[in-house]
Design a protein around this motif. Structure first.
Motif, short mmCIF file in Angstrom:
data_model
loop_
_atom_site.label_atom_id
_atom_site.label_comp_id
_atom_site.label_asym_id
_atom_site.label_seq_id
_atom_site.Cartn_x
_atom_site.Cartn_y
_atom_site.Cartn_z
N ALA A 51 27.27 51.57 45.63
CA ALA A 51 27.33 50.13 45.91
C ALA A 51 27.99 49.35 44.78
N PHE A 52 27.90 49.88 43.56
CA PHE A 52 28.45 49.20 42.39
C PHE A 52 29.19 50.21 41.51
N LEU A 53 30.18 49.70 40.80
CA LEU A 53 30.93 50.51 39.85
C LEU A 53 31.02 49.72 38.55
N GLY A 54 30.24 50.14 37.56
CA GLY A 54 30.21 49.41 36.30
C GLY A 54 29.69 47.99 36.45
N GLY A 55 28.82 47.77 37.43
CA GLY A 55 28.29 46.43 37.65
C GLY A 55 29.13 45.55 38.55
N TRP A 56 30.22 46.09 39.11
CA TRP A 56 31.11 45.35 40.00
C TRP A 56 30.95 45.90 41.42
N ASN A 57 30.90 45.01 42.40
CA ASN A 57 30.82 45.50 43.77
C ASN A 57 32.22 45.71 44.36
N ARG A 58 32.26 46.18 45.59
CA ARG A 58 33.54 46.56 46.20
C ARG A 58 34.51 45.39 46.30
N ASP A 59 34.05 44.25 46.79
CA ASP A 59 34.95 43.11 46.99
C ASP A 59 35.46 42.54 45.67
N GLU A 60 34.66 42.62 44.63
CA GLU A 60 35.12 42.17 43.32
C GLU A 60 36.26 43.05 42.80
N ILE A 61 36.12 44.35 42.98
CA ILE A 61 37.17 45.26 42.54
C ILE A 61 38.42 45.10 43.40
N ILE A 62 38.24 44.85 44.68
CA ILE A 62 39.39 44.57 45.55
C ILE A 62 40.09 43.29 45.09
N PHE A 63 39.31 42.28 44.69
CA PHE A 63 39.91 41.04 44.19
C PHE A 63 40.70 41.31 42.92
N ILE A 64 40.14 42.10 42.01
CA ILE A 64 40.84 42.45 40.76
C ILE A 64 42.15 43.17 41.08
N TYR A 65 42.09 44.08 42.03
CA TYR A 65 43.30 44.82 42.41
C TYR A 65 44.35 43.87 42.99
N GLY A 66 43.92 42.94 43.84
CA GLY A 66 44.84 41.97 44.41
C GLY A 66 45.47 41.10 43.34
N PHE A 67 44.65 40.66 42.38
CA PHE A 67 45.18 39.83 41.29
C PHE A 67 46.22 40.61 40.49
N PHE A 68 45.91 41.85 40.20
CA PHE A 68 46.82 42.71 39.44
C PHE A 68 48.19 42.81 40.10
N LEU A 69 48.23 42.84 41.42
CA LEU A 69 49.48 43.01 42.14
C LEU A 69 50.45 41.85 41.92
N VAL A 70 49.93 40.65 41.67
CA VAL A 70 50.80 39.47 41.55
C VAL A 70 51.66 39.52 40.28
N PRO A 71 51.07 39.61 39.07
CA PRO A 71 51.93 39.73 37.88
C PRO A 71 52.75 41.01 37.87
N TYR A 72 52.21 42.08 38.45
CA TYR A 72 52.96 43.32 38.50
C TYR A 72 54.20 43.17 39.37
N ALA A 73 54.09 42.43 40.47
CA ALA A 73 55.24 42.20 41.34
C ALA A 73 56.32 41.39 40.63
N ILE A 74 55.90 40.38 39.87
CA ILE A 74 56.86 39.58 39.12
C ILE A 74 57.57 40.44 38.07
N PHE A 75 56.80 41.25 37.37
CA PHE A 75 57.38 42.16 36.38
C PHE A 75 58.38 43.11 37.05
N SER A 76 57.99 43.70 38.16
CA SER A 76 58.85 44.67 38.84
C SER A 76 60.13 44.02 39.36
#
Length: 261
Positions: A51-76
Motif C-alpha cells: 500500500a505504501f512505498l517509503g511512506g508514499w502511496n500509489r497516487d502520490e508516486i504517480i503524481f511524482i512521475y507525472g511531474f517528472f515528465l514535464v521538465p524531462y520533456a522540455i529537456f528532451s
C-alpha cells in the motif's frame, strides 16, 4: 531579440521537415507514449503488493512521475545533445559551428531540437491531473507560477548535467559510454528519494541532483511540508548547474583545436 528570432526560424524549418514525414512523426510520438504507459503499469504492479512505498502511496508516486515528465520533456526537446561527442567532435562538425557569429552551444541546441518531445509534457500533465483527482489536491492561483518556475529549474538541472558531460569531448575526442549511463541514472529521479539508501540520496541531491527534477518539487504540490526546503531550492540548483555547464562549455571551446589527424 536576435537569438529569439533565430530560435523561431529554426523551429519553423524543423516543423516543416517533420510534417513532410507525418507517419514517422506520429509513430515516434506513439512509441514515446507507449514507453510512458509501460512505466505507469510498472508503478501500478508494484502497488498491487504494497500500500505504501517509503511512506508514499500509489497516487502520490504517480503524481511524482507525472511531474517528472514535464521538465524531462522540455529537456528532451531543446537540449538533445546525447550524440555531441560523436557528431561534433569525432566527425568534425564543430569546425562548421565555430565559423558562425552565434554562440556555439545555442547553434547546437537549435540543430538538435525535437519539438515533438513536448508531447511528453502533455502526458505528464494528464498523469498529474489523474493523481490530483484521486488525492483531492487543489491548486492556488500562485501555484501555477511556482509550478512553471520549478519545471524550468528541473529542465535546467537536466541541461546542466548533460551539457557538462558533453564538454568532456573537448578534452577527449574518443567515444565514451558516459551519456547513456547518465540517462539511466536520471531515471532514479522519478521516484521518492527516501526509498534509496543514504549514499544514493546524497548523490541524487547534491552530486547528480535528479531528485530536484521529480520528487522534491512535486512534494510541494503534495503538501509534504518536510520536503519544502528542498522543493524551493529547485530553481537555485537549476541556475547553479546550468551556469557551471556554460562555464565548462566556454572553457572547452577555447581548448578545442579542430578536427584533423
Amino acid at each position: 531579440m536576435f537569438y529569439l528570432s533565430l530560435f523561431f526560424q529554426y523551429a519553423s524549418q524543423y516543423l516543416k521537415t517533420r510534417l513532410t514525414y507525418r507517419a514517422d512523426t506520429i509513430i515516434e510520438i506513439l512509441s514515446d507514449l507507449l514507453f510512458q504507459a509501460v512505466n505507469l503499469i510498472f508503478i501500478v504492479i508494484v502497488f498491487r503488493h504494497t500500500a505504501f512505498l517509503g511512506g508514499w502511496n500509489r497516487d502520490e508516486i504517480i503524481f511524482i512521475y507525472g511531474f517528472f515528465l514535464v521538465p524531462y520533456a522540455i529537456f528532451s526537446s531543446f537540449f538533445n545533445i546525447w550524440d555531441f561527442n560523436d557528431r561534433y567532435i569525432v566527425k568534425g562538425e564543430m569546425d562548421r559551428i565555430l565559423t558562425r557569429p552565434v554562440h556555439s552551444l545555442f547553434q547546437i541546441i537549435l540543430e538538435r531540437i525535437e519539438l515533438e518531445s513536448l508531447f511528453g509534457a502533455v502526458t505528464g500533465l494528464l498523469v498529474m491531473s489523474y493523481a490530483m483527482a484521486n488525492l483531492d489536491l487543489t491548486f492556488a492561483w500562485y501555484d501555477v507560477l511556482i509550478f512553471i518556475v520549478m519545471v524550468i529549474g528541473g529542465a535546467f538541472i537536466y541541461a546542466g548535467i548533460f551539457i557538462s558531460i558533453a564538454t568532456i569531448g573537448f578534452w577527449s575526442d574518443s567515444r565514451t559510454d558516459i551519456m547513456p549511463m547518465m540517462y539511466n541514472i536520471s531515471n532514479y529521479g522519478r521516484y521518492p528519494i527516501n526509498i534509496y539508501n543514504k549514499v544514493i540520496q546524497f548523490v541524487l541531491t547534491w552530486i547528480l541532483p535528479f531528485a530536484f527534477v521529480g520528487v522534491y518539487p512535486a512534494s510541494y504540490f503534495l503538501n509534504r511540508e518536510e520536503w519544502y526546503g528542498y522543493a524551493f531550492f529547485t530553481p537555485v540548483m537549476g541556475i547553479l548547474f546550468f551556469g557551471i555547464a556554460i562555464l565548462l562549455w566556454n572553457a572547452g571551446v577555447k581548448r578545442y583545436r579542430g578536427a584533423g589527424n
